[in-house]
Design an enzyme around this catalytic site. Structure first.
Site, PDB file in Angstrom:
ATOM      1  N   GLY A   1      -4.596  -4.142  -4.087  1.00  0.00           N
ATOM      2  CA  GLY A   1      -5.444  -3.097  -4.645  1.00  0.00           C
ATOM      3  C   GLY A   1      -4.590  -1.884  -4.932  1.00  0.00           C
ATOM      4  CG  HIS A   2      -1.664  -1.766  -7.346  1.00  0.00           C
ATOM      5  ND1 HIS A   2      -0.774  -2.299  -8.233  1.00  0.00           N
ATOM      6  CD2 HIS A   2      -1.390  -2.352  -6.167  1.00  0.00           C
ATOM      7  CE1 HIS A   2      -0.004  -3.176  -7.618  1.00  0.00           C
ATOM      8  NE2 HIS A   2      -0.370  -3.237  -6.361  1.00  0.00           N
TER       9      HIS A   2
ATOM     10  CG  ASP B   1      -1.692  -1.272   1.402  1.00  0.00           C
ATOM     11  OD1 ASP B   1      -2.282  -1.729   0.415  1.00  0.00           O
ATOM     12  OD2 ASP B   1      -1.683  -1.834   2.511  1.00  0.00           O
TER      13      ASP B   1
ATOM     14  CE  LYS C   1       2.918  -2.189  -4.406  1.00  0.00           C
ATOM     15  NZ  LYS C   1       2.465  -1.855  -3.047  1.00  0.00           N
TER      16      LYS C   1
ATOM     17  CD  GLN D   1       0.897  -9.044  -2.353  1.00  0.00           C
ATOM     18  OE1 GLN D   1       1.783  -9.497  -3.064  1.00  0.00           O
ATOM     19  NE2 GLN D   1      -0.344  -9.436  -2.486  1.00  0.00           N
TER      20      GLN D   1
HETATM   21  P1  GDP Z   1      -0.427   0.482  -3.818  1.00  0.00           P
HETATM   22  O1  GDP Z   1      -1.096  -0.813  -3.602  1.00  0.00           O
HETATM   23  O2  GDP Z   1       1.004   0.476  -3.438  1.00  0.00           O
HETATM   24  O3  GDP Z   1      -0.657   1.021  -5.196  1.00  0.00           O
HETATM   25  O4  GDP Z   1      -1.092   1.521  -2.808  1.00  0.00           O
HETATM   26  P2  GDP Z   1      -2.650   1.703  -2.451  1.00  0.00           P
HETATM   27  O5  GDP Z   1      -3.379   2.124  -3.626  1.00  0.00           O
HETATM   28  O6  GDP Z   1      -3.167   0.542  -1.677  1.00  0.00           O
HETATM   29  O7  GDP Z   1      -2.558   2.846  -1.339  1.00  0.00           O
HETATM   30  C1  GDP Z   1      -2.065   4.060  -1.568  1.00  0.00           C
HETATM   31  C2  GDP Z   1      -3.141   5.084  -1.219  1.00  0.00           C
HETATM   32  O8  GDP Z   1      -2.505   6.312  -1.010  1.00  0.00           O
HETATM   33  C3  GDP Z   1      -4.138   5.308  -2.336  1.00  0.00           C
HETATM   34  O9  GDP Z   1      -5.370   5.691  -1.796  1.00  0.00           O
HETATM   35  C4  GDP Z   1      -3.506   6.461  -3.114  1.00  0.00           C
HETATM   36  O10 GDP Z   1      -4.469   7.245  -3.817  1.00  0.00           O
HETATM   37  C5  GDP Z   1      -2.898   7.253  -2.003  1.00  0.00           C
HETATM   38  N1  GDP Z   1      -1.681   7.969  -2.327  1.00  0.00           N
HETATM   39  C6  GDP Z   1      -0.654   7.589  -3.139  1.00  0.00           C
HETATM   40  N2  GDP Z   1       0.343   8.489  -3.084  1.00  0.00           N
HETATM   41  C7  GDP Z   1      -0.046   9.450  -2.205  1.00  0.00           C
HETATM   42  C8  GDP Z   1       0.561  10.641  -1.692  1.00  0.00           C
HETATM   43  O11 GDP Z   1       1.692  11.002  -2.024  1.00  0.00           O
HETATM   44  N3  GDP Z   1      -0.155  11.351  -0.766  1.00  0.00           N
HETATM   45  C9  GDP Z   1      -1.413  10.972  -0.360  1.00  0.00           C
HETATM   46  N4  GDP Z   1      -2.041  11.727   0.554  1.00  0.00           N
HETATM   47  N5  GDP Z   1      -2.013   9.875  -0.817  1.00  0.00           N
HETATM   48  C10 GDP Z   1      -1.335   9.124  -1.732  1.00  0.00           C
END
Ligand code: GDP
Length: 425
Positions: free
Chosen positions: A40-41, A13, A16, A223
Site C-alpha cells: 500500500g503506497h 512502508d 516510497k 516492500q
Molecule cells: P510506502 O509503501 O513505502 O509507500 O509507505 P506507506 O505509504 O505504507 O507508509 C508511509 C506512511 O508514512 C504514509 O502514511 C505516508 O503518508 C507517511 N509518510 C511518508 N513520508 C513521511 C514523512 O516524511 N513524515 C511523516 N510523518 N509521514 C510520512
C-alpha cells in the site's frame, strides 16, 4: 536518460509512494516492478490522500505513463476497483499499461494463503492474506496464469480448468475446505478481462522504447529489501525481490540502464508480521514512535513493530543494491526524542554480529548494540530547505551516511507532498 530505481531499504512502508510521486513530476514513466496488492503506497496531496495498491505512484502526475511490470502479481478485481476509484476522484488513468506477462492472483490463492497461515499456527509468516505468496509459488512451479491468458476466452477456460481442478484437490483433500466454483470464477475473470484489455501490452517493449528515446523512467519497488526472498530474514519475507536487481527484472530494465538507485529508509525501523527485529522497542519509546509515525498498516490496519534505526540491516540492503542516494523519511517522528538510537550490531552471547545471519536461530536472544546520537528537540515539519534543518539532525544524517555508505539526498519531514527536502534543489 537512463532509469532510476526507488526501493525500500528496510521492511517496507518507508514512504516510497510519496517519493515516487514527487520525482515523477520530472519523469515520463513510472514502472511498478514487484509485489501485489498487499503493498500500500500512500500519497498525500492537496486533493486528499491516495492509497495505491497496484497502480504505480506516478499516477497522480497527468503526464506520466504508468506501467505494471511483469514482476507484479495482479488480483484483477482489486486493480479494477482501484482504477475505478481513481477515475471517480478525477484522476486520469488512461495512460495505464499492464504487462501481458504479469501473473494473476486468483481466489484460490487467497484461500490457500489463509489456510496455510492457519496451519503454521504460531510460526505464521504474518502475510497480508492476499494470496500473493501462493501466486508467486505457482509462477515458480509453472502453474501460474498470466495476464496474456485472459485475452482469449477459450485459452483461459482451458488453463483455468486445469488449475481449479488441482487447487480444489488441495483445498478439499488437504485442508477440508470448500472447493472453488469454476463457472463462477471464469465468468468473473472474463468480465474483469474486458475492463483491462485495452491496457495490456508487452510492457518490456514500451519501457525499452522509452529508455531508447531518452525518456526518464522510474522503477518503483514495493516492500523493502529486508523482505527479499534471498537476502531477507527467510522465511519471514515476501515472495519477490524488492531489490535493485529485482527492480530491473520486474520492470524489464537492464542493470546497465540504471543511473541511480534511491534507497528509501525511515529514520527508525518498523516491521509487520513475524521474524527477528533485534532493534525492536517494546517500551513507551516504541509506542511513541508508533503513535507519532502513525504506524498501522495501510491495507491491514495492523500495528507495525517499531525500533531504532537498524544500521546492520541498512548497510546490508545498501550494499547489495548498490544504493547511490538515500531518502531518509519520517524524520519528523523523531523530533521529540532527546536521544536517538542506532543499532550497529546484534549482540548474541559474547559475540557481536555485524551482518544479518541466514539462520534466524542464530539471532535467538539477540540484543541490539546501540549508539546514541543527540536529538534535535525541535519541530522540523516546516523546514523546506536543507539549511533549515537543525544541527543535531545533520549530525544524525552524517551517522546514517557513514553506516550505509551513501549520501542522504532527500529528507522527509511530514506526509505532505511539500514536506520533502531535496538537498540538491
Ligand atoms: P510506502 O509503501 O513505502 O509507500 O509507505 P506507506 O505509504 O505504507 O507508509 C508511509 C506512511 O508514512 C504514509 O502514511 C505516508 O503518508 C507517511 N509518510 C511518508 N513520508 C513521511 C514523512 O516524511 N513524515 C511523516 N510523518 N509521514 C510520512
Amino acid at each position: 536518460m537512463p532509469a532510476t530505481i526507488i526501493m525500500g531499504g528496510q521492511w517496507g512502508d518507508e514512504g516510497k509512494g510519496k517519493l515516487t510521486d514527487a520525482l515523477a513530476a520530472n519523469a515520463a514513466m513510472v514502472v511498478r516492478a514487484n509485489g501485489g496488492s498487499n503493498a500500500g503506497h500512500t500519497v498525500q496531496t492537496r486533493n486528499g490522500t491516495f492509497k495505491l495498491r497496484l497502480v504505480p505512484s506516478g499516477i497522480l502526475n497527468p503526464h506520466v505513463r504508468c506501467v505494471i511490470g511483469a514482476g507484479v502479481v495482479i488480483e484483477l478485481a482489486t486493480l479494477v476497483e482501484e482504477l475505478r476509484g481513481l477515475r471517480d476522484r478525477g484522476i486520469d488513468t488512461s495512460s495505464m499499461l499492464i504487462s501481458d506477462r504479469a501473473h494473476l492472483v486468483l481466489p484460490f490463492h487467497k484461500r490457500l494463503d489463509e489456510l496455510e497461515e492457519q496451519r503454521r499456527e504460531q510460526d505464521e509468516i504474518g502475510t497480508t492474506l492476499n494470496g500473493n505468496g501462493p501466486a508467486y509459488a505457482d509462477k515458480a512451479s509453472r502453474h501460474g496464469l498470466r495476464v496474456c491468458d485472459l485475452q482469449q476466452p477459450d485459452i483461459l477456460r482451458r488453463k483455468l480448468a486445469i488449475e481449479v481442478d488441482a487447487k480444489n484437490q488441495q483445498l478439499v483433500g488437504v485442508f477440508g475446505a470448500e472447493p472453488i466454483e469454476f463457472d463462477e470464477l471464469l465468468e468473473q475473470l472474463l468480465e474483469l478481462a474486458e475492463f483491462v484489455r485495452p491496457m495490456v501490452v508487452p510492457t518490456e517493449v514500451v519501457v525499452q522504447d522509452a529508455i531508447a528515446a531518452g525518456e526518464r523512467v522510474i522503477v518503483e519497488c514495493a516492500q523493502g529489501a529486508m523482505l527479499d526472498i534471498d537476502y531477507g530474514t527467510y522465511p519471514y519475507v515476501t515472495s519477490s525481490s524488492p531489490t535493485a536487481a529485482g527492480a530491473c527484472q520486474g520492470a524489464g530494465v537492464a542493470p546497465s540502464q540504471v543511473e541511480s538507485v534511491i534507497g528509501v529508509y525511515k529514520a527508525y525501523s518498523t516491521r509487520v508480521g513475524g521474524g527477528p527485529m533485534p532493534a525492536e522497542l517494546l517500551d513507551a519509546t516504541g509506542e511513541l514512535i508508533r503513535t507519532r509515525g502513525r504506524e498501522w498498516g495501510v491495507n491491514t490496519g495492523r500495528p507495525r513493530r517499531t525500533g531504532w534505526f537498524d544500521a546492520v540491516a541498512g548497510r546490508q540492503t545498501s550494499r547489495l543494491s548498490g544504493i547511490t542516494e538515500i531518502a531518509l523519511t519520517l524524520v519528523d517522528v523523531l523530533d521529540v526524542f532527546a536521544e536517538i538510537g542506532i543499532c550497529t550490531g546484534y549482540r548474541v552471547g559474547d559475540a557481536t554480529l555485524r551482518h544479518v545471519p541466514a539462520l534466524l536461530d542464530d539471532l535467538e536472544g539477540a540484543t541490539p548494540r546501540l549508539e546514541f546520537a543527540a536529538g534535535w528537540l525541535e519541530d522540523t515539519t516546516n523546514a523546506r530547505q536543507f539549511g533549515e534543518l537543525p544541527q543535531n539532525l545533520l549530525a544524525y544524517l552524517n551517522l546514517i551516511e557513514l553506516h550505509l555508505g551513501a549520501p542522504v539526498r532527500y529528507v522527509g519531514i511530514g506526509p505532505d507532498r511539500e514536506q520533502l527536502i531535496d538537498r540538491q534543489a
